[in-house]
Scaffold this motif. Structure first.
Motif, mmCIF file in Angstrom:
data_model
loop_
_atom_site.group_PDB
_atom_site.id
_atom_site.type_symbol
_atom_site.label_atom_id
_atom_site.label_comp_id
_atom_site.label_asym_id
_atom_site.label_seq_id
_atom_site.Cartn_x
_atom_site.Cartn_y
_atom_site.Cartn_z
ATOM 1 N N GLU A 47 10.450 -2.556 3.291
ATOM 2 C CA GLU A 47 11.802 -2.008 3.415
ATOM 3 C C GLU A 47 11.886 -0.688 2.686
ATOM 4 O O GLU A 47 11.115 -0.381 1.790
ATOM 5 C CB GLU A 47 12.816 -2.996 2.816
ATOM 6 N N GLU A 48 12.874 0.133 3.085
ATOM 7 C CA GLU A 48 13.072 1.427 2.446
ATOM 8 C C GLU A 48 13.245 1.253 0.930
ATOM 9 O O GLU A 48 13.995 0.402 0.471
ATOM 10 C CB GLU A 48 14.317 2.091 3.024
ATOM 11 N N GLY A 49 12.477 2.042 0.190
ATOM 12 C CA GLY A 49 12.581 2.011 -1.264
ATOM 13 C C GLY A 49 11.607 1.052 -1.916
ATOM 14 O O GLY A 49 11.422 1.100 -3.120
ATOM 15 N N ALA A 50 10.984 0.180 -1.136
ATOM 16 C CA ALA A 50 10.023 -0.745 -1.721
ATOM 17 C C ALA A 50 8.773 -0.002 -2.129
ATOM 18 O O ALA A 50 8.363 0.969 -1.509
ATOM 19 C CB ALA A 50 9.666 -1.832 -0.711
ATOM 20 N N ASP A 51 8.168 -0.466 -3.209
ATOM 21 C CA ASP A 51 6.914 0.120 -3.693
ATOM 22 C C ASP A 51 7.033 1.610 -3.903
ATOM 23 O O ASP A 51 6.163 2.391 -3.536
ATOM 24 C CB ASP A 51 5.783 -0.178 -2.690
ATOM 25 N N ALA A 52 8.136 2.056 -4.451
ATOM 26 C CA ALA A 52 8.364 3.491 -4.615
ATOM 27 C C ALA A 52 7.384 4.053 -5.607
ATOM 28 O O ALA A 52 6.908 3.401 -6.510
ATOM 29 C CB ALA A 52 9.791 3.737 -5.122
ATOM 30 N N GLU A 53 7.082 5.377 -5.384
ATOM 31 C CA GLU A 53 6.170 6.056 -6.303
ATOM 32 C C GLU A 53 6.816 6.177 -7.669
ATOM 33 O O GLU A 53 8.011 6.422 -7.758
ATOM 34 C CB GLU A 53 5.851 7.468 -5.772
ATOM 35 N N MET A 55 -11.421 5.636 -1.151
ATOM 36 C CA MET A 55 -10.830 5.263 -2.439
ATOM 37 C C MET A 55 -9.489 4.539 -2.245
ATOM 38 O O MET A 55 -8.563 5.093 -1.666
ATOM 39 C CB MET A 55 -10.612 6.508 -3.300
ATOM 40 N N PRO A 56 -9.347 3.310 -2.711
ATOM 41 C CA PRO A 56 -8.070 2.584 -2.566
ATOM 42 C C PRO A 56 -6.946 3.279 -3.326
ATOM 43 O O PRO A 56 -7.158 3.881 -4.376
ATOM 44 C CB PRO A 56 -8.374 1.211 -3.164
ATOM 45 N N LEU A 57 -5.738 3.193 -2.768
ATOM 46 C CA LEU A 57 -4.572 3.781 -3.415
ATOM 47 C C LEU A 57 -3.695 2.687 -4.006
ATOM 48 O O LEU A 57 -3.556 1.608 -3.425
ATOM 49 C CB LEU A 57 -3.749 4.587 -2.405
ATOM 50 N N ARG A 58 -3.088 2.998 -5.137
ATOM 51 C CA ARG A 58 -2.157 2.037 -5.742
ATOM 52 C C ARG A 58 -0.920 1.880 -4.861
ATOM 53 O O ARG A 58 -0.365 0.791 -4.737
ATOM 54 C CB ARG A 58 -1.756 2.523 -7.141
ATOM 55 N N HIS A 59 -0.489 2.967 -4.245
ATOM 56 C CA HIS A 59 0.673 2.928 -3.351
ATOM 57 C C HIS A 59 0.192 3.221 -1.938
ATOM 58 O O HIS A 59 0.033 4.362 -1.547
ATOM 59 C CB HIS A 59 1.718 3.956 -3.784
ATOM 60 N N SER A 60 -0.073 2.171 -1.179
ATOM 61 C CA SER A 60 -0.611 2.319 0.155
ATOM 62 C C SER A 60 0.513 2.309 1.186
ATOM 63 O O SER A 60 1.685 2.163 0.855
ATOM 64 C CB SER A 60 -1.605 1.192 0.439
ATOM 65 N N VAL A 61 0.142 2.471 2.451
ATOM 66 C CA VAL A 61 1.143 2.442 3.521
ATOM 67 C C VAL A 61 1.707 1.035 3.664
ATOM 68 O O VAL A 61 2.910 0.837 3.822
ATOM 69 C CB VAL A 61 0.536 2.901 4.867
ATOM 70 N N PHE A 62 0.820 0.039 3.585
ATOM 71 C CA PHE A 62 1.236 -1.350 3.787
ATOM 72 C C PHE A 62 0.878 -2.182 2.562
ATOM 73 O O PHE A 62 -0.111 -2.922 2.565
ATOM 74 C CB PHE A 62 0.567 -1.941 5.029
#
Length: 388
Positions: free
Chosen positions: A382-388, A367-374
């Motif tokens: 970068e830190e903080g990008a794509d935060a939950e 199942m694809p995730l909206r917030h993936s590793v990459f």
């Protein structure tokens, strides 16, 4: 030699010695168990050093005599998982991004694993460009013992061990010696514990970290786990955990399995070791065992480390909704031990392998995730990008 302090604080210290960035996990009272604060501090430091012309290489180690890293901070994992699926995923996502950063770092990274090095600790150190273990190291993937699965790139590494050894290590939560670590690809060299201080000092002025490390290396010697490979391959090549158990029982009772009988094994204690392996599997989380076998096998199919991390995150997210993770971690914390093998069996749900829903596990892995590793496939964010 020039020494400049970047940051020295709990739970991470970072010092530049000569042209070496020395990054240390600094929670010795908890055997440097990884929490979010540590992940973010390490990420920030590594980002700064990546573009710092004064730093040519990085050394990663852990403070304290007991070990490099006991893995993820169980209490934080449990607390965050209890907050909900999305919040619980943050811990694993940020950990995997840090692991990928270390694996893909533009400068040489030397890791030193000593004493207890478990789960997430192996993942942090095990993807460095030069991996050192001391003669006193104890490595392991204990996840199935607390209702979880090997993660942080572990399945990618386990799938690349000889034969079915990675399956055996993953399912049975086997501890490894220094010789095992080198023979199975978890480390590159062994350096005696008493010489680690010398090695650290030498790396501060080293033009070539790899050459410097090898000057301190000692012979690995035979691998105890590799000596069991014939019966491990015969029994653990089965397609399901139930079939693996049946092969182990048959082999331990003197039957031929995949053309091998215990008296003909290179392991003189093959029958007893196979029986012990079967007994161990009966104590571990059935859901975790089924998911682990599926995940390790998936990592064989041409996956990159990044592919494995994405799949592992999807599975980790699903496990934050499953009762066994809570049951296993609570039991582990309550018993104040690093192993469940000698403890009473937790109340796993379901308690029987035949009741585990493989369809749910496969769906979770895919199942694809909206917030993936990459996110966006554009590299490590970068830190903080794509935060939950």
């Amino acid at each position: 030699m020039t020494v400049s302090v970047v940051q020295v604080h709990s739970p991470v210290s970072a010092v530049v010695v000569g042209r070496l960035g020395h990054l240390s996990l600094n929670r010795p009272d908890s055997i440097n168990a990884i929490d979010l604060e540590m992940m973010h501090a390490m990420t920030e430091t590594l980002d700064a050093w990546a573009t710092d012309d004064a730093v040519d290489a990085v050394l990663l180690d852990g403070v304290g005599d007991y070990g490099f890293c006991a893995g993820g901070d169980f209490r934080e994992i449990l607390a965050r998982a209890a907050e909900g699926m999305t919040i619980g995923t943050v811990f694993f996502r940020d950990e995997y991004r840090l692991i990928a950063k270390l694996a893909e770092y533009p400068k040489p990274v030397v890791s030193i694993m000593h004493g207890m090095t478990m789960g997430g600790g192996i993942s942090l150190a095990g993807h460095a460009s030069v991996r050192v273990v001391t003669d006193q190291v104890r490595l392991g993937q204990p996840e199935t013992g607390y209702g979880f699965v090997p993660d942080g790139g572990a399945t990618w590494r386990l799938a690349r061990t000889p034969g079915e050894i990675g399956t055996y290590l993953a399912l049975n939560s086997i501890d490894l010696t220094a010789a095992d670590a080198v023979a199975l690809g978890f480390a590159d060299v062994i350096v005696p514990s008493e010489r680690i201080g010398e090695l650290t000092a030498a790396l501060g002025d080293a033009a070539s970290p790899e050459e410097t490390v090898r000057r301190f290396a000692t012979e690995a010697g035979p691998s105890p786990v590799l000596a069991r490979r014939d019966w491990i391959d015969a029994c653990y090549s089965a397609d399901t955990v139930r079939d693996i158990l049946e092969r182990l029982w048959a082999f331990a009772n003197g039957d031929e399995v995949e053309g091998l009988r215990a008296p003909d094994s290179a392991d003189p204690d093959a029958a007893a070791n196979a029986a012990d392996a079967a007994d161990t599997l009966l104590r571990l989380s059935p859901t975790a065992l089924v998911a682990t076998l599926r995940s390790v096998r998936a990592a064989r199919d041409g996956e990159s480390l990044r592919d494995a991390l994405e799949r592992e995150l999807r599975l980790a997210r699903w496990f934050t909704t499953q009762p066994d993770l809570f049951t296993g971690v609570q039991a582990l914390v309550a018993q104040n031990t690093d192993s469940l093998h000698q403890a009473s069996v937790p109340d796993w749900k379901p308690a029987d392998l035949d009741d585990v829903d493989l369809i749910d596990i496969v769906a979770a892995m895919e199942m694809p995730l909206r917030h993936s590793v990459f996110p966006r496939g554009l590299g490590i964010p970068e830190e903080g990008a794509d935060a939950e």
